[in-house]
Design a protein around this motif. Structure first.
Motif: not given
Length: 529
Positions: A229-233
């Motif tokens: 999720a952090l990478i996608e954000d």
């Protein structure tokens, strides 16, 4: 031996030596050509049409020539031994890099002589040694780690004391972090399906069923969701994205259907950006336009992609929070001309020279001039890039448009090259193709997205199809993690092993420390030229 026979042996030795010289020279030339091609690719980047095939051909040619040179050298040496009048040929041997220092060394000492070989005296002392290095491989070693928790009983209260059970990264855990990382990386990074992994492990003496391995893959996916999720954000915080998609066969009733894997790449390095590169993948059952619209909900910026109509909803002026700006890929446009101008490919297909379009050939040459300028300004800040483009590229683009429109007016609508021209000059496309002349952040190509999909193309040949929609989504999830690690030049398997071991112990506020660009255990990825 008679004089005639001796002369014949001499001639044969001279011929063998000459053949060895020629073979070694050809191998040297081929090696230098390959080295030049690789250096050009390293400096200017990959070009699928121009250099990839050339390098493959040069590598094959070098392999054959080096083998022939070795054979001829041996023949020359054998012929020279038969006559003292011909000097043996001393071939330049291929240069081998020293073995890596981190590899363990096993010292094998050859038994020393007990006496002098010359006089027989036993009064000999060591004066030095010569070491010959031989590279060897040891089969992978498996081991079971036994964590022992001793129990103690209290003499006073008779209560039992014992340390807590060891932590496992995954529920029902039986596999260590390194093994889990190997399983998921081989499946998604090396394109080895779990059934093939299970067969290989069994040959190594470890029986692990397919269902057992699959259970752990699902557990790892669930474990790493917060990091994903952090990478996608991070990707969706970009001002500019590369987008593309590719086909993925999806298992369905009665056969397979064509599903899609979408990629969105953030890479600000071409315009001097300091944000780390990253990629996120998405899976869908078809190629409907609602998919990219849903993937990029709430995002606004520049999208570099092909001319797929499914992106049009993103470019709608009424879109909230605002329309996405389209920037099309010159590599796509160039490819349409290149296919008509590729002399080698056309000859291989049995076409004669008349079928090779001179217009397409000239169009490729003109477009390549734009690529040459881009290579020189790559990495500059947006303002400097834009200034150079206005000064150098804009006149070339204007000349290209004027020339193409003039040639198009003379062509039939059924001509193959006319379709390539129409794709580039279409009123719906031209403004997006020339977007790079208005914004220094825009790249000339969408190669960043295409590179991210190469692993998927290789994987299709191994795993053949996605077993289910969940399986496709899981593949997109893992491709995002592995692809982001590679973009940041770290070893994906080493990174996965470390984050699997640490992620459960880290508070949410420190989770960012495991991102590839912040990972303190980063191991540089060894690049092959």
């Amino acid at each position: 031996m008679s004089d005639a026979a001796s002369e014949l042996e001499k001639l044969r030795a001279e011929l063998a030596r000459s053949n060895a010289v020629v073979s070694a020279s050809e191998a040297l030339i081929a090696g230098l050509k390959l080295e030049i091609a690789m250096l050009k690719r390293e400096k200017y980047g990959r070009s699928a049409e121009r250099t990839a095939r050339l390098i493959d051909q040069l590598e094959l040619q070098l392999e054959e020539l080096e083998t022939a040179a070795a054979e001829d050298t041996i023949r020359a040496e054998q012929a020279a031994e038969k006559t003292a009048k011909v000097r043996a040929f001393d071939r330049r041997k291929p240069v081998r890099k020293p073995f890596p220092e981190h590899l363990p060394r096993e010292r094998v000492v050859v038994e020393a002589p007990a006496a002098c070989k010359c006089c027989g005296s036993d009064r000999i002392v060591k004066m030095g040694e010569d070491i010959t290095d031989t590279l060897e491989v040891v089969p992978r070693q498996w081991k079971v780690i036994q964590t022992v928790r001793e129990k103690f009983t209290c003499r006073d209260c008779e209560k039992i004391s014992q340390p807590p059970a060891p932590f496992h990264p995954t529920p029902r855990g039986w596999a260590g972090p390194s093994l889990l990382a190997m399983i998921v990386f081989e499946k998604f990074g090396q394109h080895q399906p779990l059934n093939r992994q299970a067969e290989r492990y069994a040959r190594e003496g470890v029986e692990l069923s397919l269902s057992t391995l699959a259970d752990q893959v699902g557990a790892v996916t669930e474990l790493l969701k917060p990091l994903h999720a952090l990478i996608e954000d991070h990707v969706l915080a970009a001002e500019r994205l590369h987008g593309d998609d590719t086909t993925v066969p999806l298992l369905a009733r009665g056969g397979t259907k064509t599903a899609r894997l979408w990629t969105y790449v953030r890479d600000d390095r071409p315009f001097g950006g300091t944000a780390p590169p990253a990629v996120t993948f998405r899976f869908s059952r078809d190629r409907g336009g609602e998919h990219p619209t849903g993937h990029l909900t709430g995002w606004q910026g520049i999208l570099q992609a092909d001319a797929y109509a499914g992106y049009n909803q993103l470019y709608d002026p009424k879109r909230l929070p605002g329309p996405v700006v389209s920037a099309l890929c010159w590599s796509h446009a160039r490819r349409k001309f290149f296919e008509l101008a590729d002399v080698e490919s056309n000859i291989r297909k049995g076409k004669n020279a008349k079928e090779i379009s001179p217009i397409a050939f000239d169009a490729v040459r003109r477009i390549d001039a734009l690529f040459d300028i881009e290579r020189e300004i790559n990495g500059q800040n947006p303002a400097d890039r834009l200034a150079d483009r206005q000064r150098l590229s804009a006149p070339l683009v204007e000349g290209l448009e004027r020339w193409l429109r003039g040639e198009r007016a003379l062509l039939s609508k059924h001509a193959k090259v006319a379709k390539a021209i129409d794709y580039l000059l279409s009123p719906n496309h031209w403004s997006s193709f020339t977007r790079f002349l208005e914004d220094g952040r825009v790249c000339l190509t969408n190669n960043a997205a295409e590179r991210s999909l190469r692993g998927v193309a290789l994987g299709r040949k191994s795993w053949l199809f996605a077993g289910s929609e969940r399986g496709g989504q899981r593949a997109a999830f893992m491709y995002s993690l592995i692809g982001t690690a590679k973009l940041n030049d770290i070893d994906p398997q080493a990174w996965l092993a470390d984050i699997i071991a640490r992620i459960s112990d880290l508070p949410v506020s420190h989770l960012h420390e495991l991102l590839p660009w912040e990972w303190d255990g980063a191991t540089p990825l060894v690049k092959v030229a």
